[in-house]
Design a protein around this motif. Structure first.
Motif, PDB file in Angstrom:
ATOM      1  N   TYR A 169       0.818  -1.212   0.000  1.00 11.58           N
ATOM      2  CA  TYR A 169       0.000   0.000   0.000  1.00 11.58           C
ATOM      3  C   TYR A 169       0.855   1.267   0.000  1.00 11.58           C
ATOM      4  N   PHE A 170       2.142   1.123   0.366  1.00 15.74           N
ATOM      5  CA  PHE A 170       3.019   2.295   0.453  1.00 15.74           C
ATOM      6  C   PHE A 170       4.183   2.217  -0.535  1.00 15.74           C
ATOM      7  N   SER A 171       4.135   1.257  -1.442  1.00 17.59           N
ATOM      8  CA  SER A 171       5.199   1.075  -2.417  1.00 17.59           C
ATOM      9  C   SER A 171       5.392   2.324  -3.271  1.00 17.59           C
ATOM     10  N   TYR A 221       7.467  -2.714   6.068  1.00 15.71           N
ATOM     11  CA  TYR A 221       7.369  -2.317   4.671  1.00 15.71           C
ATOM     12  C   TYR A 221       8.606  -2.755   3.886  1.00 15.71           C
ATOM     13  N   GLU A 222       9.795  -2.577   4.496  1.00 22.83           N
ATOM     14  CA  GLU A 222      11.026  -2.957   3.813  1.00 22.83           C
ATOM     15  C   GLU A 222      11.104  -4.475   3.640  1.00 22.83           C
ATOM     16  N   LYS A 223      10.670  -5.221   4.662  1.00 26.40           N
ATOM     17  CA  LYS A 223      10.682  -6.680   4.560  1.00 26.40           C
ATOM     18  C   LYS A 223       9.710  -7.153   3.482  1.00 26.40           C
ATOM     19  N   ASN A 224       8.527  -6.559   3.443  1.00 27.41           N
ATOM     20  CA  ASN A 224       7.548  -6.915   2.413  1.00 27.41           C
ATOM     21  C   ASN A 224       8.106  -6.676   1.014  1.00 27.41           C
ATOM     22  N   ALA A 225       8.720  -5.507   0.820  1.00 29.07           N
ATOM     23  CA  ALA A 225       9.252  -5.154  -0.497  1.00 29.07           C
ATOM     24  C   ALA A 225      10.340  -6.131  -0.920  1.00 29.07           C
ATOM     25  N   GLN A 227      10.789  -9.205   0.247  1.00 28.08           N
ATOM     26  CA  GLN A 227      10.221 -10.551   0.157  1.00 28.08           C
ATOM     27  C   GLN A 227       9.404 -10.741  -1.111  1.00 28.08           C
ATOM     28  N   MET A 228       8.625  -9.700  -1.483  1.00 33.32           N
ATOM     29  CA  MET A 228       7.666  -9.843  -2.578  1.00 33.32           C
ATOM     30  C   MET A 228       8.138  -9.214  -3.888  1.00 33.32           C
ATOM     31  N   GLY A 229       9.256  -8.497  -3.847  1.00 31.87           N
ATOM     32  CA  GLY A 229       9.836  -7.986  -5.081  1.00 31.87           C
ATOM     33  C   GLY A 229       9.225  -6.720  -5.624  1.00 31.87           C
ATOM     34  N   PHE A 230       8.629  -5.877  -4.761  1.00 30.58           N
ATOM     35  CA  PHE A 230       8.125  -4.594  -5.242  1.00 30.58           C
ATOM     36  C   PHE A 230       8.935  -3.449  -4.613  1.00 30.58           C
ATOM     37  N   GLU A 231       8.704  -2.241  -5.093  1.00 25.83           N
ATOM     38  CA  GLU A 231       9.469  -1.085  -4.647  1.00 25.83           C
ATOM     39  C   GLU A 231       9.074  -0.681  -3.226  1.00 25.83           C
ATOM     40  N   PRO A 264       4.942  -9.962  12.933  1.00 25.23           N
ATOM     41  CA  PRO A 264       4.497  -9.485  11.616  1.00 25.23           C
ATOM     42  C   PRO A 264       5.573  -9.551  10.535  1.00 25.23           C
ATOM     43  N   LEU A 265       6.842  -9.600  10.935  1.00 25.12           N
ATOM     44  CA  LEU A 265       7.915  -9.728   9.956  1.00 25.12           C
ATOM     45  C   LEU A 265       7.958 -11.125   9.334  1.00 25.12           C
ATOM     46  N   GLU A 266       7.207 -12.062   9.932  1.00 28.25           N
ATOM     47  CA  GLU A 266       7.205 -13.439   9.445  1.00 28.25           C
ATOM     48  C   GLU A 266       5.864 -13.841   8.821  1.00 28.25           C
ATOM     49  N   PHE A 267       4.961 -12.888   8.601  1.00 28.75           N
ATOM     50  CA  PHE A 267       3.683 -13.211   7.972  1.00 28.75           C
ATOM     51  C   PHE A 267       3.916 -13.844   6.590  1.00 28.75           C
TER      52      PHE A 267
END
Length: 270
Positions: A169-171, A221-225, A227-231, A264-267
């Protein structure tokens, strides 16, 4: 035991799956004929019931022939007035009383707590003047008032996981708030928590549903990016001026509940 879920959506469907796997008889509601047909084809016993805020549908009275009714209809805070959701709950409560439903679970949210740079807990004195979500606050008050049923309220933090990825949502956005702690819960644990309340008969109380660990928004947010390959966000707000809150999940842990994903870092995400 018979369970009815008002709202077979993103949370309600996996909840129905878990309860059915435990051998319980589960039925639920959806808001359109199209969704109802889809759910029926997938094996869900359901009826169409929509609150506009008055009830609309056909044959929905059988939903109230149940041992436990789970109310899972989030308020439309961005598109409706704060009075709309309490009106929905008022009509729903009338039917609960009419059908003498013995036990009720209401899915609320931690947005009822104010952002006051604090650790919020269930015993906090909330009022209509200090609540962070007037619609939910009034809905909760309505359900508690002169009740003739056992009631438990679950205030979930951010319901995430699967296809809900907070960092997405914040990419690419700028000046993103990143220092405050997150108050999240994975959908798997939210389902498990509601099932736990029924199993352990934790009635006539309020429980926060949030993970025991609260990393910062930036960390998530940084972990999600990564992990999932988005900005990731382009930049973060460094002023520290935005108020925040940390939600205590200690009360449900004291009942013996254990989170499957406490960090939450391991979701996991689809």
């Amino acid at each position: 035991m018979k369970i009815s879920i008002v709202g077979l959506g993103w949370l309600g469907r996996p909840l129905a799956d878990r309860l059915k796997a435990k051998g319980l008889k589960v039925k639920g509601t959806t808001t359109t004929i199209q969704k109802s047909e889809m759910l029926t084809n997938e094996g869900y016993d359901n009826v169409v019931l929509k609150f506009s805020p008055f009830p609309e549908g056909e044959g929905y009275q059988r939903i109230f022939d149940t041992d436990v009714l789970i109310i899972n209809i989030p308020p439309r805070t961005k598109t409706a007035q704060p009075t709309f959701h309490p009106e929905q709950i008022k009509f729903l409560k009338e039917m609960i009383l009419q059908h003498k439903v013995p036990k009720v679970i209401y899915v609320s949210a931690t947005s009822v707590y104010p952002d006051e740079n604090q650790t919020a807990k269930e015993s906090d004195n909330l009022t209509k003047e200090n609540t962070g979500n007037l619609a939910l606050f009034n809905a909760e008050k309505l359900l508690w008032a002169d009740k003739q049923y056992d009631l438990s309220i679950v205030r979930f933090g951010g319901l995430l996981g699967v296809d809900r990825i907070p960092g997405k949502y914040f990419s690419g956005k700028e000046n993103v708030e990143g220092t405050s702690p997150v108050n999240y819960i994975h959908r798997d644990d939210a389902v498990k928590l509601i099932s736990w309340i029924i199993e352990k008969e934790l009635w006539n109380d309020t429980y926060n549903g949030v993970t025991p660990l609260h990393p910062s928004r930036k960390e998530v947010y940084e972990k999600n990016a990564s992990q999932m390959g988005f900005e990731p966000p382009k930049s973060y707000d460094s002023s520290g001026a935005k108020p925040w809150k940390k939600i205590s999940g200690a009360k449900i842990l004291e009942t013996g509940f254990e989170f499957e994903i406490p960090d939450p870092l391991e979701f996991w995400y689809a």
